[in-house]
Scaffold this motif. Structure first.
Motif: not given
Length: 835
Positions: A189-191, A217-231
């Motif tokens: 997530e940090r990356k 990116q080629p793979t699915y990664q969860n947590g986009l909502a949290t990262l967007t809020r932190r952005l």
């Protein structure tokens, strides 16, 4: 088989709602989506055994008879194999999101706009008295706290807060909630966060900073909502949009901290959903660049226009001259409650600002006679009319000032204060135009009046002024009570505006120059009072106010109670906008009568009676502080003119609540302050009888309540304002000296009382509880004259004093039942003539 499901990318509100639904439908199975928010995954890694939910693969979907959806209303968003479902499927839905086109419309629907779905389910659990363990309360709290942003999101309601208090009583662990709602980012997530931050670009529009970032990116990664809020939080942006392609899908996640942003139009375009400030969409088989272009194309629609200084500034502006004395400015500060004034020269140009601190320093050194120009500040911070609310806030914080003059080419147009900013922020938290109020207006007003208000609003627009419906009629719209007493107030010249209306729509205008008011009578003979916005101040307690032109907020501030300090704007673009600066609606919900400021009863003690009147009319209570202030100010009613006090009592009588009013006024010490006495049970019983005989006069009420006192005449004389009232006092005082025995015949009583008015005798009989006198009055009223003056003339009796003597004797005989018909009366008259 009954099955409970939620949405994919399960969050804590969805997880909590699954458990709550299980408690409501204990025979149902809970099916858990494989796609979950990272923090939910972490939680389930620890607590999965305590939940005992099954996976989608463990359900035979063809055997499902009832499907219960929580925190979602669309089958598509659940991720279940919809093709496997049977055709006769029954659905039950619990959701708090705005309804969408693809939502399930059949079955039972519990869809309400609250902060979290768990609130709806908890309300059912509480209603059905279902027991909740501390573990369950904590999970429910996680859903509630995370979906309301710790109760800071716009969609949060009082119902959510109430449920939180119940959960706390059920031993909800807030420490655990804090740990899981703000979990640290993983290495992956940090990356991704760093990549999104590097790829981001800022878009500034109308004072709003929007951060847009893209990544593939080629793979699915969860947590986009949290990262967007932190952005958004880390860049101090007003909003953030993440557009990320993973595998063959593009995910769009949006978060905002500004009420000026509404992501729903964008998400509708992309086929997603969510709230105004937290929304998302998933798009299959789309290219990242195409989605980005779509987003930018719709971008203008999601940013609401900026609120500008010209919209929120107060006008006309109270100002002082450079040559005014410091003492004069101090007096104006007292009069208007301001802590500073702009200083305008003889040409109306802004040349300085003087604050209360400047004035205090000058007066402290004995320089109250000095001119303003000697102490005013010439380092003036100003803004243009087009300045946004955000610019105003920033300027106030930067310079640590509480008001900003709004100027154009040094011409003073208005002024914005901290209060204006706070009110605007408060107003932004709710709808601009209250459509429910508009519908109530339409339902309660005759069509001709409703249409007329629209026409007046359009005329006001052409003249560039704001016009409002004010006072009781706005309150009664909200309470669904009939009221057609229309008062209009304008921010400008009420008389000039009235003439402009008459010129365009016809009718006649009657002006009242002294008060800046006018009455416009329409061609259809409808009368409307049109008033200039004004403020007022009192030179002394209980004195009449001094009035000055002002703005709508100041005009409402001078009202008596919060429930009466409401206004409805009727300009075309703002028709139905409700102005409630002093939380009148909240007091109506609480059924409270509350004054607007602590000196209200001091300035006008008659408001004490008015407070009682409104409390009884609406079955409200006086707010605690209002009651205490009324008690403390009751002694000032002695300084109020008798005319004003009687007018308020008369209005209380018209409400048909005078007996309850007398008791409530007594609890506020009014009668003791005025008459050094308290109404007794006996005096209240007498008052009830007096009122039953239609003595609906405020003076009579005061007389009745004081009659037991030996000094009653002295106490009530001040309130005897008419010849008739003075005559009543004189006649009652005279009747007190007339001795009456219970054995006296009616003729004897008549001899003593025949010169008094029947009304005075009846009142005296009620006050003294004299049954014999009451019988006399009743019989005297019912007595029909058997002979007239003509009968006496027919008998050859010459006109003179003997006429009245004979008729009086006949009345006495009738009262004693010695003569009962005309024949007996004529026989008696003939015998008298012979004598």
């Amino acid at each position: 088989m009954d099955v409970i499901v939620s949405h994919v990318n399960l969050d804590f509100d969805g997880l909590a709602s699954l458990l709550a639904a299980k408690k409501l439908y204990p025979s149902a199975k809970v099916a858990l989506s494989a796609k979950q928010h990272p923090t939910v995954k972490s939680y389930l890694a620890i607590y999965r055994d305590q939940l005992a939910f099954t996976s989608y693969e463990g359900i035979n979907w063809g055997h499902v008879t009832t499907l219960i959806l929580v925190d979602v209303a669309s089958l598509k968003r659940t991720g279940i194999p919809t093709n496997d479902l049977s055709t006769g499927l029954k659905t039950i839905i619990y959701d708090h999101h705005t309804p969408k086109e693809n939502d399930v419309r059949d079955g039972e629907r519990y869809v309400e706009q609250v902060g979290a779905t768990i609130t709806l389910l908890m309300e059912r659990l509480v209603k059905e008295k279902v027991a909740i363990t501390p573990f369950e309360a904590t999970l429910f709290g996680l859903g509630l706290y995370t979906d309301t942003g710790n109760f800071t999101y716009k969609q949060t309601t009082s119902r959510d807060l109430f449920i939180a208090s119940i959960l706390k009583e059920r031993e909800m662990d807030v420490t655990l909630i804090n740990r899981f709602s703000e979990q640290a980012l993983t290495t992956e997530e940090r990356k991704l966060f760093q990549t999104l931050l590097t790829n981001s670009e800022e878009i500034v529009d109308s004072g709003i900073t929007l951060l847009i970032t893209t990544h593939e990116q080629p793979t699915y990664q969860n947590g986009l909502a949290t990262l967007t809020r932190r952005l958004m939080e880390s860049t101090d942006s007003d909003a953030a949009l993440s557009i990320v392609k993973m595998k063959d899908r593009v995910y769009v996640v949006a978060r905002s901290s500004s009420n000026r942003i509404d992501f729903r139009p964008l998400m509708n375009e992309l086929g997603g959903g969510g709230h105004a400030q937290a929304a998302s969409a998933t798009m299959k088989k789309q290219e990242l660049a195409n989605v980005l272009n779509k987003v930018k194309h719709v971008l203008k629609q999601i940013i609401k226009p900026a609120v500008t200084a010209s919209e929120m500034m107060a006008k006309p502006v109270k100002s002082v001259s450079p040559y005014d004395s410091i003492n004069n400015v101090l007096e104006q500060m007292y009069q208007y409650g301001h802590t500073g004034f702009p200083v305008l020269d003889e040409d109306g140009l802004l040349v300085g600002v003087i604050s209360r601190r400047d004035v205090d320093k000058a007066t402290h050194h004995g320089l109250g006679h000095a001119p303003v120009k000697a102490y005013m500040s010439t380092q003036i911070v100003t803004l243009e009319p087009s300045s946004s609310l955000e610019e105003i806030q920033t300027t106030m914080m930067k310079h640590n000032i509480g008001r900003i003059p709004i100027v154009s080419k040094q011409n003073m147009l208005g002024i914005v204060s901290r209060t204006d900013v706070i009110e605007q922020l408060h107003r932004e938290s709710g709808p601009v135009t209250d459509l429910s109020v508009v519908s109530k207006m339409q339902a309660q007003l005759p069509p001709a009046i409703y249409n007329l208000l629209h026409e007046i609003g359009e005329i006001a627009d052409t003249h560039g002024i704001n016009v409002y419906l004010i006072g009781g009629i706005v309150r009664d719209f909200l309470l669904n009570r009939p009221n057609e007493d229309i008062d209009l107030v304008v921010e400008g010249d009420g008389i000039t505006f009235s003439n402009a209306i008459a010129e365009q729509l016809g009718g006649q205008v009657k002006t009242h120059e002294q008060f800046g008011t006018a009455t416009w009578t329409t061609p259809a003979n409808i009368k409307l009072d049109i008033v200039t916005c004004r403020t007022e101040y009192y030179d002394a307690p209980a004195a009449l106010p001094t009035v000055r032109p002002s703005n709508i907020r100041e005009d409402l501030r001078r009202r008596d109670f919060t429930i009466n300090a409401l206004a409805l704007q009727i300009n075309k673009s703002e028709f139905g906008t409700l102005l409630d600066f002093f939380q009148g609606q909240e007091d109506m919900n609480k059924k409270k009568i509350r004054i607007l400021h602590t000196l209200s009863f001091i300035e006008d003690p008659t408001r004490i009676v008015r407070a009682v009147r409104f409390a009884l009319r609406f079955d409200y209570e006086l707010a605690d502080q209002t009651q205490e202030l009324a008690l403390n100010a009751s002694f000032l009613l002695n300084q109020v003119s008798a005319t004003r006090f009687l007018r308020e009592i008369q209005l209380l009588i018209k409400e048909k609540t005078i007996l309850r009013g007398v008791k409530l006024l007594d609890s506020l010490n009014v009668w003791h302050s005025l008459f050094k006495t308290k109404p007794t049970f006996e005096s209240l019983m007498k008052l009830e009888q007096v009122l039953a005989h239609n003595f609906n006069d405020a003076f009579i009420v005061i007389l009745t309540l004081n009659f037991e006192q030996s000094s009653w005449k002295k106490k009530v004389k001040r309130y005897s304002l008419t010849t008739k009232q003075n005559q009543i006092i004189q006649q009652i005082e005279a009747m007190e000296t007339v001795p009456i025995s219970r054995n006296d015949p009616m003729s004897s009583i008549h001899n003593c009382f025949h010169l008094f008015r029947e009304e005075s005798i009846l009142l005296y009989a009620l006050l003294t509880q004299n049954g014999l006198l009451l019988s006399y009055v009743k019989k005297r009223e019912q007595l029909k004259p058997l002979l007239t003056g003509q009968d006496l003339l027919d008998q050859g009796i010459k006109p003179g004093p003997i006429f009245s003597d004979l008729l009086h004797q006949l009345t006495s005989l009738q009262l004693d039942n010695e003569i009962v018909n005309r024949k007996e009366a004529l026989t008696w008259l003939q015998a008298i003539k012979k004598e």
